[in-house]
Design a protein around this motif. Structure first.
Motif, short mmCIF file in Angstrom:
data_model
loop_
_atom_site.label_atom_id
_atom_site.label_comp_id
_atom_site.label_asym_id
_atom_site.label_seq_id
_atom_site.Cartn_x
_atom_site.Cartn_y
_atom_site.Cartn_z
N ALA A 262 0.77 58.49 55.82
CA ALA A 262 0.17 57.90 54.62
C ALA A 262 -0.78 58.89 53.94
O ALA A 262 -0.70 59.11 52.73
N LEU B 137 3.88 51.24 52.90
CA LEU B 137 2.77 52.04 52.41
C LEU B 137 2.60 51.75 50.93
O LEU B 137 3.54 51.31 50.26
N ALA C 213 1.41 56.97 61.75
CA ALA C 213 1.56 56.25 60.48
C ALA C 213 0.45 56.64 59.52
O ALA C 213 0.69 56.84 58.32
N SER C 214 -0.77 56.75 60.04
CA SER C 214 -1.90 57.14 59.19
C SER C 214 -1.75 58.56 58.66
O SER C 214 -2.08 58.84 57.51
N GLY D 75 5.28 48.99 61.21
CA GLY D 75 5.30 50.02 62.24
C GLY D 75 5.78 49.38 63.53
O GLY D 75 6.80 48.67 63.55
N TRP E 242 -1.70 52.94 54.47
CA TRP E 242 -0.89 52.03 55.28
C TRP E 242 -1.21 50.60 54.89
O TRP E 242 -2.38 50.23 54.74
N MET F 144 7.98 49.46 57.84
CA MET F 144 6.57 49.65 57.51
C MET F 144 6.45 49.71 55.99
O MET F 144 7.40 50.07 55.29
N ARG G 91 0.02 54.28 65.46
CA ARG G 91 -0.90 54.10 64.32
C ARG G 91 -1.41 55.44 63.79
O ARG G 91 -1.58 55.62 62.59
#
Length: 274
Positions: free
Chosen positions: A89, A109, A85-86, A100, A96, A107, A82
């Motif tokens: 983004a 975005l 992924a953040s 994921g 997000w 995923m 996470r």
């Protein structure tokens, strides 16, 4: 395969919501009136190889494409996924939405332009000895248009991949009323392959409809095949689609450093939904 020359890089339409005033309605042609309330949406599909390469180069490529929606494949899915992924983004100027690890790699975005109505991550039946696969799905509203977005990464096994293509079409058929389908993915198949053709029989292969930029997506530095694509529902108007080679801000150096696939960027006119 013979090398594919990039199609002339005319400007790809920018994101916008198309609306008209009551006084303008009477002056419009019937075709123009149908566009009222529709949205021009830029969709990017990108296999990021778990962000194992140059994250900043990856973010620069995404930013330069100015997407409203990004369908990611091979997103981080293990330790602190996470957080990664953040980071992607934020550095790409996006947020997000879903997916994921919870979708085993796919995923989604989006920009702040999109209002998220619904999300669901789906795990597909798994063949023993092969990777778990899944779909990241979301219903997004952009202006007056509603999009049913699916990010996917199909199997490298031909039999399993064909079955997953069928499951993808089942998901498309079950999309929310009034939402128009957009699918971005790494399909692990060529356009003449059984699985790719199964999907293209039901949805528009955006590159085939309105080619723009370059065709081949694998691999950076010496691309020779098209494995990645954006598909759209029949009601969606494709304004252009391809690998954004030569797009201002997208450098060859960043494309090579970012990941082992090239991105696919599409501009779509999505009709107003309910």
């Amino acid at each position: 395969m013979t090398p594919a020359e990039p199609h002339a890089l005319s400007p790809l339409p920018e994101s916008r919501t198309e609306a008209c005033s009551a006084s303008e309605d009477s002056k419009q042609s019937r075709g123009e009136a149908k566009r009222s309330g529709s949205a021009v949406v830029r969709v990017l599909s990108y296999n990021v190889r778990s962000m194992r390469d140059d994250r900043r180069a990856l973010a620069r490529v995404i930013r330069a494409c100015a997407p409203d929606v990004v369908c990611v494949q091979e997103a981080p899915r293990f330790f602190r996924w996470r957080k990664h992924a953040s980071l992607l983004a934020r550095e790409s100027g996006l947020v997000w939405v879903t997916g994921g690890a919870t979708a085993c790699g796919p995923m989604i975005l989006s920009s702040l332009r999109a209002h998220v109505e619904h999300t669901e991550d789906i795990l597909l039946p798994r063949t023993p000895g092969l990777h778990q696969r899944g779909f990241a799905t979301a219903v997004l509203r952009i202006g007056g248009a509603r999009l049913s977005v699916i990010s996917t990464h199909l199997s490298t096994n031909a039999h399993e991949r064909y079955e997953q293509a069928g499951l993808l079409l089942d998901r498309v058929a079950a999309a929310a009323d009034g939402a128009h389908t957009v699918v971005g993915g790494d399909f692990n198949d060529h356009p003449d392959g059984r699985s790719f053709r199964r999907i293209a029989a039901e949805l528009q292969d955006c590159w085939a409809v309105r080619p723009w930029g370059a065709e081949y997506t694998s691999r950076p530095g010496d691309p020779f095949q098209r494995l990645d694509a954006v598909f759209a529902g029949k009601e969606v108007e494709v304004l252009g689609c391809g690998v954004p080679v030569g797009l201002p801000g997208v450098t060859d150096r960043d494309l090579r450093a970012a990941t082992d696939h090239l991105p696919v960027l599409a501009a779509l006119r999505v009709p107003a939904g309910t």
